[in-house]
Write a protein that holds these residues in place. Sequence first.
Motif, PDB file in Angstrom:
ATOM      1  N   ARG A 119     -15.884  54.395 -90.814  1.00 32.28           N
ATOM      2  CA  ARG A 119     -15.711  52.971 -90.497  1.00 32.28           C
ATOM      3  C   ARG A 119     -16.971  52.144 -90.770  1.00 32.28           C
ATOM      4  O   ARG A 119     -17.010  50.959 -90.434  1.00 32.28           O
ATOM      5  N   VAL A 120     -17.980  52.759 -91.349  1.00 35.39           N
ATOM      6  CA  VAL A 120     -19.207  52.034 -91.682  1.00 35.39           C
ATOM      7  C   VAL A 120     -18.996  51.254 -92.955  1.00 35.39           C
ATOM      8  O   VAL A 120     -18.608  51.817 -93.984  1.00 35.39           O
ATOM      9  N   GLU A 121     -19.264  49.969 -92.912  1.00 34.58           N
ATOM     10  CA  GLU A 121     -19.006  49.126 -94.070  1.00 34.58           C
ATOM     11  C   GLU A 121     -20.284  48.690 -94.769  1.00 34.58           C
ATOM     12  O   GLU A 121     -20.407  48.343 -95.540  1.00 34.58           O
ATOM     13  N   GLY A 122     -21.384  48.673 -94.328  1.00 38.46           N
ATOM     14  CA  GLY A 122     -22.563  48.197 -95.044  1.00 38.46           C
ATOM     15  C   GLY A 122     -23.179  49.252 -95.934  1.00 38.46           C
ATOM     16  O   GLY A 122     -22.613  50.326 -96.145  1.00 38.46           O
ATOM     17  N   PRO A 123     -24.365  48.961 -96.474  1.00 33.71           N
ATOM     18  CA  PRO A 123     -25.077  49.926 -97.314  1.00 33.71           C
ATOM     19  C   PRO A 123     -25.417  51.201 -96.546  1.00 33.71           C
ATOM     20  O   PRO A 123     -25.666  51.166 -95.334  1.00 33.71           O
ATOM     21  N   VAL A 124     -25.426  52.303 -97.272  1.00 30.53           N
ATOM     22  CA  VAL A 124     -25.681  53.611 -96.669  1.00 30.53           C
ATOM     23  C   VAL A 124     -26.830  54.285 -97.402  1.00 30.53           C
ATOM     24  O   VAL A 124     -26.977  54.147 -98.617  1.00 30.53           O
ATOM     25  N   LYS A 125     -27.655  55.009 -96.653  1.00 30.77           N
ATOM     26  CA  LYS A 125     -28.706  55.847 -97.227  1.00 30.77           C
ATOM     27  C   LYS A 125     -28.319  57.308 -97.072  1.00 30.77           C
ATOM     28  O   LYS A 125     -27.625  57.682 -96.128  1.00 30.77           O
ATOM     29  N   THR A 126     -28.804  58.128 -97.986  1.00 28.82           N
ATOM     30  CA  THR A 126     -28.656  59.578 -97.879  1.00 28.82           C
ATOM     31  C   THR A 126     -30.031  60.218 -98.049  1.00 28.82           C
ATOM     32  O   THR A 126     -30.775  59.853 -98.963  1.00 28.82           O
ATOM     33  N   THR A 127     -30.359  61.132 -97.157  1.00 30.86           N
ATOM     34  CA  THR A 127     -31.614  61.875 -97.237  1.00 30.86           C
ATOM     35  C   THR A 127     -31.317  63.287 -97.709  1.00 30.86           C
ATOM     36  O   THR A 127     -30.375  63.923 -97.227  1.00 30.86           O
ATOM     37  N   LEU A 128     -32.106  63.777 -98.667  1.00 38.12           N
ATOM     38  CA  LEU A 128     -31.898  65.125 -99.160  1.00 38.12           C
ATOM     39  C   LEU A 128     -33.214  65.760 -99.566  1.00 38.12           C
ATOM     40  O   LEU A 128     -34.216  65.068 -99.797  1.00 38.12           O
ATOM     41  N   ALA A 129     -33.199  67.096 -99.631  1.00 33.88           N
ATOM     42  CA  ALA A 129     -34.365  67.865-100.045  1.00 33.88           C
ATOM     43  C   ALA A 129     -33.963  68.752-101.219  1.00 33.88           C
ATOM     44  O   ALA A 129     -32.812  69.169-101.332  1.00 33.88           O
ATOM     45  N   PHE A 130     -34.928  69.033-102.095  1.00 31.43           N
ATOM     46  CA  PHE A 130     -34.656  69.923-103.221  1.00 31.43           C
ATOM     47  C   PHE A 130     -35.967  70.515-103.730  1.00 31.43           C
ATOM     48  O   PHE A 130     -37.054  70.000-103.460  1.00 31.43           O
ATOM     49  N   GLU A 131     -35.828  71.614-104.477  1.00 32.83           N
ATOM     50  CA  GLU A 131     -36.973  72.242-105.127  1.00 32.83           C
ATOM     51  C   GLU A 131     -36.717  72.280-106.621  1.00 32.83           C
ATOM     52  O   GLU A 131     -35.679  72.776-107.065  1.00 32.83           O
TER      53      GLU A 131
END
Length: 302
Positions: free
Chosen positions: A208-220
Motif C-alpha cells: 500500500r506504499v505509494e511514494g518513492p521506494v529505496k532498496t538497500t543491498l550488498a554484493f561482492e
Amino acid sequence: MQSYPPLAQHLVDEMRARAAAEPARAVAFQGAPGAYSHQAVREVAPEGLPLPCFSFEDALAAVQDGLAALAVIPVENSLHGRVADVHFLLPESGLFVTGEHYVKVEHCLLGAPGASLAEVREAISHPQALGQCRKRLRALGVRPTSFADTAAAAAAVGGEGDPSVAAIASRLAGELYGNSLLVEGLQDADHNRTRFLLLARTPRDLGRVEGPVKTTLAFEVKNVPAALFKALGGFATNGINLTRLESHLRGGAFTAAEFLIDIEGRPQDAHVARALEELAFHSKWVRLLGSYPMVPPEVAAP
C-alpha cells in the motif's frame, strides 16, 4: 569500558525492564539514554519502548533474539561520513531494512555540575561526534578523547565531577545527567544530520506504499578487471539512481571488495529486476537487505 556509567545505569535498568515486559513494543538502539539514537527511536516510534544496548551488535541481537521488534541504527552522517562497523554488520545480521529516518544533530559541550568553559581541557564523546566538532574543539583548545557513546560520556562527566573534562552530547543527555551546559551548537556545520536505518526480522510489506521506494543491498564483485563498472552498468542503462555506494574489504585479502548500496526503486519493478539480474551476473553474490519508503530529499536535508 564495557558498561554504562552509574548515572546512566539506573535509567538503562528501568528502560530494559519495561521493554522486557512488552518486547513487541521494544525498539533497540545503541548507547545510553539521551543518545541521538534514543532521540531517533522517540521520533520514529513514539509509542515504542526504547531498549538501550551497549553496542551495535547488541542492538541487532536484541531483534534477532525477539527481545525487540525493531532496531534503529545510524549508518552515515552529513559531516563525518559512514558510521564505523555498520557497513558489515547489516549484511551479517540477517535482518531486513524496513525504513529510514534522519535526525538533525545539534551537539552541546556539557561539563560537570557547576563547571565553566574556561576550566575545560578535554572533551569525551563517540568518535563520530568528535569528528563532527573537530574544528570547534581545536579553536577552543580542547583535546578530543574517544568514548563509547555521546550520552554515556555525559553521564560519566556528570558523575565524576572533574571540571576539566566535558562531554559532547545532546541537550537531552545534559538534562538527564545534570551537566552544565557550556556551549550549544558545537557542530562544525548547521547541516549536521545523521541517517538511521530501521531493521526488523521480517521485510516490510510495501503493498500500500505509494511514494518513492529505496532498496538497500550488498554484493561482492568478482576479482576481474572493470568488475564494479560491469556490475553497476545495469543500473545506468536502466535509469536507476544510486543514492549510496560504499565499499569494504573482508578476510584480510586486498582483492575483491564488498559493496553496500542504496537504489531508488523496488526489486519487483521491471527495470530494477533487469539491473539486479545484470548485477548478479557480474558478482560473486548479491543480498537484498530490504525495501522501504524513501524520505523525500527536502525532509532529509531541509
